[in-house]
Design a protein around this motif. Sequence first.
Motif, PDB file in Angstrom:
ATOM      1  N   VAL A 140      37.506 -28.623   6.281  1.00 26.30           N
ATOM      2  CA  VAL A 140      38.462 -29.653   5.886  1.00 26.30           C
ATOM      3  C   VAL A 140      38.428 -30.817   6.876  1.00 26.30           C
ATOM      4  O   VAL A 140      38.632 -31.983   6.479  1.00 26.30           O
ATOM      5  N   SER A 141      38.119 -30.544   8.135  1.00 24.92           N
ATOM      6  CA  SER A 141      38.020 -31.629   9.127  1.00 24.92           C
ATOM      7  C   SER A 141      36.872 -32.574   8.800  1.00 24.92           C
ATOM      8  O   SER A 141      36.969 -33.789   9.039  1.00 24.92           O
ATOM      9  N   ASP A 142      35.779 -32.039   8.233  1.00 28.40           N
ATOM     10  CA  ASP A 142      34.658 -32.902   7.832  1.00 28.40           C
ATOM     11  C   ASP A 142      35.071 -33.835   6.704  1.00 28.40           C
ATOM     12  O   ASP A 142      34.686 -35.011   6.671  1.00 28.40           O
ATOM     13  N   TYR A 143      35.860 -33.311   5.759  1.00 29.30           N
ATOM     14  CA  TYR A 143      36.340 -34.148   4.658  1.00 29.30           C
ATOM     15  C   TYR A 143      37.255 -35.251   5.185  1.00 29.30           C
ATOM     16  O   TYR A 143      37.163 -36.411   4.767  1.00 29.30           O
ATOM     17  N   ILE A 144      38.148 -34.872   6.118  1.00 27.98           N
ATOM     18  CA  ILE A 144      39.070 -35.864   6.700  1.00 27.98           C
ATOM     19  C   ILE A 144      38.285 -36.965   7.413  1.00 27.98           C
ATOM     20  O   ILE A 144      38.556 -38.163   7.228  1.00 27.98           O
ATOM     21  N   ASP A 145      37.293 -36.556   8.212  1.00 29.37           N
ATOM     22  CA  ASP A 145      36.468 -37.556   8.926  1.00 29.37           C
ATOM     23  C   ASP A 145      35.767 -38.490   7.944  1.00 29.37           C
ATOM     24  O   ASP A 145      35.691 -39.712   8.162  1.00 29.37           O
TER      25      ASP A 145
END
Length: 568
Positions: free
Chosen positions: A505-510
Amino acid sequence: MYRLLIVDDEEIIVNGLYEILNSVKEIELDIYKAYSGEEAIHWLSRTRMDIVLSDINMPEIDGIELLGEIQSRWPSCKVIFLTGYANFDYIYSAMQYQSVGYILKSEDPDKVVSAVVDAIDDLDKSNELAYFIQESKEQIATAKNLLQKEFLLRLLHGNQSNNFDSTAFDRLEIPLNKDFPVLLVMGENTGSINEISYWEQVEYIYSMKQNIEKKIWTKVASLIIVDDRNRFYMFVQPKNLSERFDDGIEKLYGEVTIFMKGILELVQNTTREKKLNNISFIMNKIPCEWEDLYHKFNKLSRILGDLDDMSTSSVIIEEEYDDYSQEDLLHKEVISIDESQRVTLSKIHHQSNEWISTLLGRGQQEEYFTRLSEYLNVLKPIKSMNHAIAIELYYRCATAILIYINERRLNVLLAFKIDQNKLMRIDQHNSWEDGIDYLFKISKAIFEVRSEEEANRTDKLIDKIHLYIKQNLGEELSLVKLSEQVYLNPSYLSRFYKQVTGENVSDYIDRKRIEKAKSMMKMGKFKINEISIAVGYENPTSFTRFFKRMAFCSPQEYYDKIINNKKC
């Protein structure tokens, strides 16, 4: 995924460590920031923390006070203190606690990363299966009697019959030989000479158990358990059976039967003289295999049930009792099925149907249909649709399925796949084979509906997460915050998201943050610090590091390339 909290009263240190640790792809962490001890305590009271990286010397609430809060809330949390050379008094105080380390502020950032990696390794080791296996062994030693009781009761009720675990005898230190048959003795109150309280009855039962054990230990190997209804179960074998096998197994067990009957009659005489509760005993003269205990248990239970109205206690030998048991009636009624099927039919008749809702609810199709086949296929050879036991077994299965449908409100969705009216109508089936086929079809339809429902719920949940992220790119987007939007555990949300989407999910946020940053730059009317805040970076320096990592150029370089119509 482990959670790490960075605590320091200097914002530049917190943000710098956040960027450093967040950029290390070899470790997967959910990272949080706190700019004071008070803010750290807020996070600790809100969610679990696995690692805390904190300054030791802070105003108002310092690192030592914070450590006390951590230990009281999350005892297994690893704490790494950042300290200066002049803080050795603090270090000494901190080292009184377990799971605490420290790093000098003058150390290279790689040292911080290394300390965090070491903390993760320690957490992994403490969570390893071997660690819990060792703990469970210690608990088994403590709870041996309870586990022996549970294992043997499960054996009696048929839960272990298809997969008899002979290794349990050694692991649970059961003092009986698993390779030889066993005599089962059952005892139950069959009336009361005088009224006694529940606790007096418990004391009486356990004193009788102790009395029997004291009288029989020299002659037989045995284990006595008492269930929640204060019913006795005694598992008995001749003592030193493997050494005396040449004497003849029939002779050895015959002697034990006579001996046990004499002892039990003596115990009953004692209870009568002291005007205590009556108790009747029943035992089998011919020993049975451990795997067949459930069958023997059912038969002896029914005989004891027939003794409920007897005013005097008795010691009954099964073979001497004129038993017109249900199994015998089944055998006479259903001569078209073989012995193994007859035994299976009898066993299923006494089993619980809880597995139906359990396996349906868990979506375990393979195991469900295997169990369903074992449950229903024994009905196929039965010709009469009026057979009482067959009718009962069908309705028990159908009722369990109907309850599941109603509890999950699947009626409308199932209506598009199968006619549900036939579920509780045996007269709608031409044969038991036809009825079994229908139960398989409706079960298959339930699994299909569940799968479709789960897919829809998953899509909606991911869409909700994505929408919240897009609408709040300038706000805190931690796993805890996201989990609060969809009512899931943060760790589960992290695993679930990656399993469904294939990325963190952090990759999507970035990705969404860099997309918004680039989009705002292309408009040409925002300053870099405004864009930085809009995508969640209060510190422009941190934003610049983030932008370089994602776009492979600085924000200013990106502006220049936009002006020159070049791509970055």
